[in-house]
Each structure stands twice: as structure tokens, then as C-alpha cells.
Design a protein around this motif. Structure first.
Motif, PDB file in Angstrom:
ATOM      1  N   ARG A 187       0.060  11.919  -2.442  1.00  0.00           N
ATOM      2  CA  ARG A 187      -0.496  10.903  -3.504  1.00  0.00           C
ATOM      3  C   ARG A 187      -0.383   9.667  -3.251  1.00  0.00           C
ATOM      4  O   ARG A 187      -1.328   8.836  -3.715  1.00  0.00           O
ATOM      5  CB  ARG A 187       0.531  11.502  -4.790  1.00  0.00           C
ATOM      6  N   MET A 188       0.469   8.998  -2.376  1.00  0.00           N
ATOM      7  CA  MET A 188       0.624   7.658  -2.085  1.00  0.00           C
ATOM      8  C   MET A 188      -0.674   7.478  -1.197  1.00  0.00           C
ATOM      9  O   MET A 188      -1.465   6.278  -1.361  1.00  0.00           O
ATOM     10  CB  MET A 188       1.839   7.375  -1.231  1.00  0.00           C
ATOM     11  N   ILE A 215       4.196  -0.684   2.559  1.00  0.00           N
ATOM     12  CA  ILE A 215       3.918  -0.228   1.167  1.00  0.00           C
ATOM     13  C   ILE A 215       5.081  -0.865   0.253  1.00  0.00           C
ATOM     14  O   ILE A 215       4.642  -1.407  -0.768  1.00  0.00           O
ATOM     15  CB  ILE A 215       4.147   1.351   1.103  1.00  0.00           C
ATOM     16  N   LYS A 216       6.276  -1.293   0.652  1.00  0.00           N
ATOM     17  CA  LYS A 216       7.154  -1.787  -0.358  1.00  0.00           C
ATOM     18  C   LYS A 216       6.739  -3.263  -0.281  1.00  0.00           C
ATOM     19  O   LYS A 216       6.925  -4.009  -1.236  1.00  0.00           O
ATOM     20  CB  LYS A 216       8.605  -1.832   0.527  1.00  0.00           C
ATOM     21  N   ALA A 217       6.159  -3.956   0.665  1.00  0.00           N
ATOM     22  CA  ALA A 217       5.697  -5.382   0.544  1.00  0.00           C
ATOM     23  C   ALA A 217       4.582  -5.425  -0.563  1.00  0.00           C
ATOM     24  O   ALA A 217       4.451  -6.281  -1.257  1.00  0.00           O
ATOM     25  CB  ALA A 217       5.349  -5.911   2.168  1.00  0.00           C
ATOM     26  N   GLN A 252      -6.055  -2.617  -7.425  1.00  0.00           N
ATOM     27  CA  GLN A 252      -6.133  -2.312  -8.853  1.00  0.00           C
ATOM     28  C   GLN A 252      -4.894  -2.057  -9.691  1.00  0.00           C
ATOM     29  O   GLN A 252      -4.123  -1.220  -9.028  1.00  0.00           O
ATOM     30  CB  GLN A 252      -7.146  -0.874  -9.008  1.00  0.00           C
ATOM     31  N   GLU A 253      -4.482  -2.304 -10.725  1.00  0.00           N
ATOM     32  CA  GLU A 253      -3.275  -2.537 -11.329  1.00  0.00           C
ATOM     33  C   GLU A 253      -2.799  -0.894 -11.495  1.00  0.00           C
ATOM     34  O   GLU A 253      -1.624  -0.549 -11.271  1.00  0.00           O
ATOM     35  CB  GLU A 253      -3.321  -3.246 -12.651  1.00  0.00           C
ATOM     36  N   GLU A 254      -3.801  -0.091 -12.023  1.00  0.00           N
ATOM     37  CA  GLU A 254      -3.582   1.371 -12.160  1.00  0.00           C
ATOM     38  C   GLU A 254      -2.987   2.033 -11.298  1.00  0.00           C
ATOM     39  O   GLU A 254      -2.142   2.972 -11.215  1.00  0.00           O
ATOM     40  CB  GLU A 254      -4.462   1.974 -13.046  1.00  0.00           C
ATOM     41  N   LEU A 259       1.113   4.128  -7.072  1.00  0.00           N
ATOM     42  CA  LEU A 259       1.577   4.177  -5.889  1.00  0.00           C
ATOM     43  C   LEU A 259       2.995   3.681  -6.036  1.00  0.00           C
ATOM     44  O   LEU A 259       4.033   4.173  -5.365  1.00  0.00           O
ATOM     45  CB  LEU A 259       1.033   2.720  -5.146  1.00  0.00           C
ATOM     46  N   LYS A 260       3.555   3.019  -6.955  1.00  0.00           N
ATOM     47  CA  LYS A 260       4.872   2.725  -7.149  1.00  0.00           C
ATOM     48  C   LYS A 260       5.635   3.892  -7.698  1.00  0.00           C
ATOM     49  O   LYS A 260       6.764   3.957  -7.333  1.00  0.00           O
ATOM     50  CB  LYS A 260       5.279   1.584  -8.306  1.00  0.00           C
ATOM     51  N   GLN A 261       5.250   4.485  -8.605  1.00  0.00           N
ATOM     52  CA  GLN A 261       5.745   5.663  -9.081  1.00  0.00           C
ATOM     53  C   GLN A 261       6.026   6.830  -7.831  1.00  0.00           C
ATOM     54  O   GLN A 261       7.142   7.493  -7.853  1.00  0.00           O
ATOM     55  CB  GLN A 261       4.820   6.287 -10.352  1.00  0.00           C
TER      56      GLN A 261
END
Length: 316
Positions: A187-188, A215-217, A252-254, A259-261
Motif C-alpha cells: 500500500r505504500m 519515505i521518512k524524509a 497530494q495531501e490525502e 502513506l503515513k498511515q
């Protein structure tokens, strides 16, 4: 003139108790079932002190021989107190062996408590009895299991020792976590692709050192592709310029939220896997499977590194 020797025909019902139910043909099963239902004495009694249990999710029906109690079929709930009462009633009736079907996971608690009470438990595969007609209710099912077990027509399923079951529980939990981490990674990658971040084209695995750093950055607010490319590990084949080109995306914010989830879920599963590793190592150490010197020299997770391909080296 010599008479022809008569051919010896083997009856289908000869010594039916020497065969398990699954080994009989259709004719032998019909004849055996007729004898059991009519309680003919031609069948050999193998387990005279037998009982049958029909397992359910809310209650269990237990049947004993009619001569053992005025109410030979009784219903017990699924709580621990009621299961212990079931075991006490069976011992009061002189029962030594019990047959029950492996229904879901509901049988496990019953099996453990009856085994602790000193009863021999036969765990029966439902395939051996599912085609029997006229036994639809719970009461009749428990009685039917008792009869089949009395005449030795049911085979006992293998259940490993408690030590193996304990280690298997830890290992299955870890395996579920491994599968969950894989879903989080997929999903990422999907969220990155939807934002046109072609990271998968330059990195073999976004869960490696370089992929995780990038990804963390990104989740930390960095959007400059060249600064993101600076997290490249020297062992990565793609150059910084190639990585930078793949990181020119449509933010895109959503999708960043998704990605964070997924990143949080991935890190949580990794943490849970590490706890499973520690618990497995501790259990094996307590069981004497691994000496103290070996634990110190090779590390507590050496058996996991050998069992899991790709876990013994650091991914890039």
C-alpha cells in the motif's frame, strides 16, 4: 471327478472394528451403521467407557452410555467453570475416553480441560462422520459419536506436545505479522505510484535502508528530490540523479496521509515481530534448546536468521 474348491467370499462386515470408518466402502458403512443403530452384539466393544461430545460455539452436548446416568445426554456451556463441571460429570460416570470433532477452534479449550482432568481425548476429523444420515440434532450427534467411538470406528487426530504447540503459537503470530508488513509495503508503493513517485523503479525494496530513509524524509516535510536522493545508500546501483528524477512527484495531501498511515502500520508490525523474536528466543533458552554460549556467540535470533531468507543481511 473332483469337485471344484469353493471360493471363499469375504463378507463386507467381517471384523468391522479392525477398519476405521474412512477405510470402509459404501456397503460396509451401511451394514456397520445398521448394526450400531440396532446395537447388535456382533460388533466388538473397543472402548466400553466412552463418551461423545458435540462441540458448539455457545454450548456442548455430551453423551454417555445410558447405564451411567439417568440423563445420559447433558448440555454444558462454554465457560471454564462449566467445562470443569463437564469433566467432573464424565469422571463421575466412569468415563475414560471421549470423542469429539475438531470444530473450528472451539474444541481447544474442551480438549485442554479434559486432558488436564486425566481423560483420554480423541480428536475426530468431521470427514469421518459427515455423511452419516439421520443424525442432525446436537443430542443425536453426541450419541452417535459415542457409539462410533465405543466400537473403535474413529481414528484419533495427531496433536503435538505442549512444548511444540507453544512454539508454534509464537511462530504463527510472527508469520501473520510478516504478512501484514508485506501488505503495508504494497500500500505504500501504491500511494507513491499514485503521486507519480517512481521509487520502485530505482529501488528493489522501499522497506530497505534507502527507501525507509526517503519515505521518512517525505513524511517529515521534505519535497526537494535532490535532497531526498542524498539518502541514497552507497550500495544502491541507481545514481543520485536517477533517484532524484524518480522523486519528482505530484504531492497530494490525502495520499501523503495514506502513506503515513501505512508507514506507521509497517513500523508497528516490525516492532511486534521483534517482540515475537525475543519471546521465541527466551522460550527456546528456557527449554534448553540453545546453550548459553551459543546465545552469546551467535546472538539470540540466529535461528530466525537461518529460517527466514533475506533476514540475515541488511537490505538496501
Amino acid at each position: 471327478m473332483k469337485s471344484k474348491p469353493q471360493k471363499r467370499t469375504k463378507k463386507a462386515t467381517d471384523h468391522p472394528t479392525q477398519r476405521h470408518w474412512h477405510e470402509m466402502n459404501r456397503k460396509q458403512r451401511r451394514e456397520t451403521m445398521r448394526k450400531i443403530q440396532s446395537e447388535e452384539i456382533s460388533l466388538e466393544v473397543v472402548h466400553p467407557n466412552a463418551a461423545g461430545i458435540d462441540i458448539g460455539n455457545e454450548s456442548h452436548y455430551v453423551a454417555v452410555p445410558p447405564s451411567r446416568d439417568s440423563q445420559p445426554v447433558q448440555r454444558f456451556g462454554c465457560t471454564t467453570a462449566e467445562l470443569k463441571a463437564m469433566a467432573a460429570w464424565l469422571k463421575q460416570c466412569g468415563i475414560r475416553t471421549v470423542a469429539m470433532q475438531s470444530t473450528g477452534v472451539y474444541w481447544i479449550a474442551v480438549y485442554d480441560i479434559l486432558e488436564q482432568a486425566g481423560l483420554e481425548v480423541y480428536l475426530v476429523n468431521a470427514r469421518d462422520t459427515k455423511n452419516l444420515p439421520g443424525r442432525k440434532s446436537d443430542v443425536q450427534e453426541s450419541q452417535w459419536l459415542m457409539k462410533l467411538h465405543t466400537y473403535g470406528l474413529l481414528r484419533n487426530s495427531f496433536r503435538p506436545a505442549q512444548q511444540i504447540r507453544t512454539m508454534r503459537t509464537y511462530w504463527r503470530q510472527r508469520n501473520d505479522l510478516v504478512q501484514s508488513t508485506g501488505r503495508h509495503i504494497q500500500r505504500m508503493q501504491k500511494a507513491l505510484t499514485q503521486m507519480n513517485l517512481q521509487l520502485a523503479n530505482v529501488l528493489s525494496d522501499v522497506s530497505g535502508v534507502t527507501g525507509q530513509a526517503i519515505i521518512k524524509a517525505i513524511l517529515g516535510g521534505e519535497r526537494d528530490p535532490h535532497k531526498l536522493a542524498e539518502f541514497r545508500d552507497p550500495r544502491v546501483k541507481a545514481s543520485e540523479e536517477q533517484i532524484a528524477q524518480s522523486l519528482e512527484g505530484n504531492w497530494q495531501e490525502e495520499l501523503l496521509f495514506v502513506l503515513k498511515q501505512e508507514q506507521d502500520g509497517y513500523e508497528f508490525c516490525r516492532k511486534q515481530m521483534a517482540e515475537c523474536d525475543r519471546q521465541l528466543a527466551q522460550y527456546l533458552h528456557q527449554r534448553g534448546r540453545m546453550g548459553h554460549e551459543q546465545m552469546e556467540d551467535r546472538g539470540p535470533f540466529c535461528f530466525l536468521a537461518a529460517a527466514l531468507p533475506g533476514q540475515s543481511h541488511q537490505r538496501r
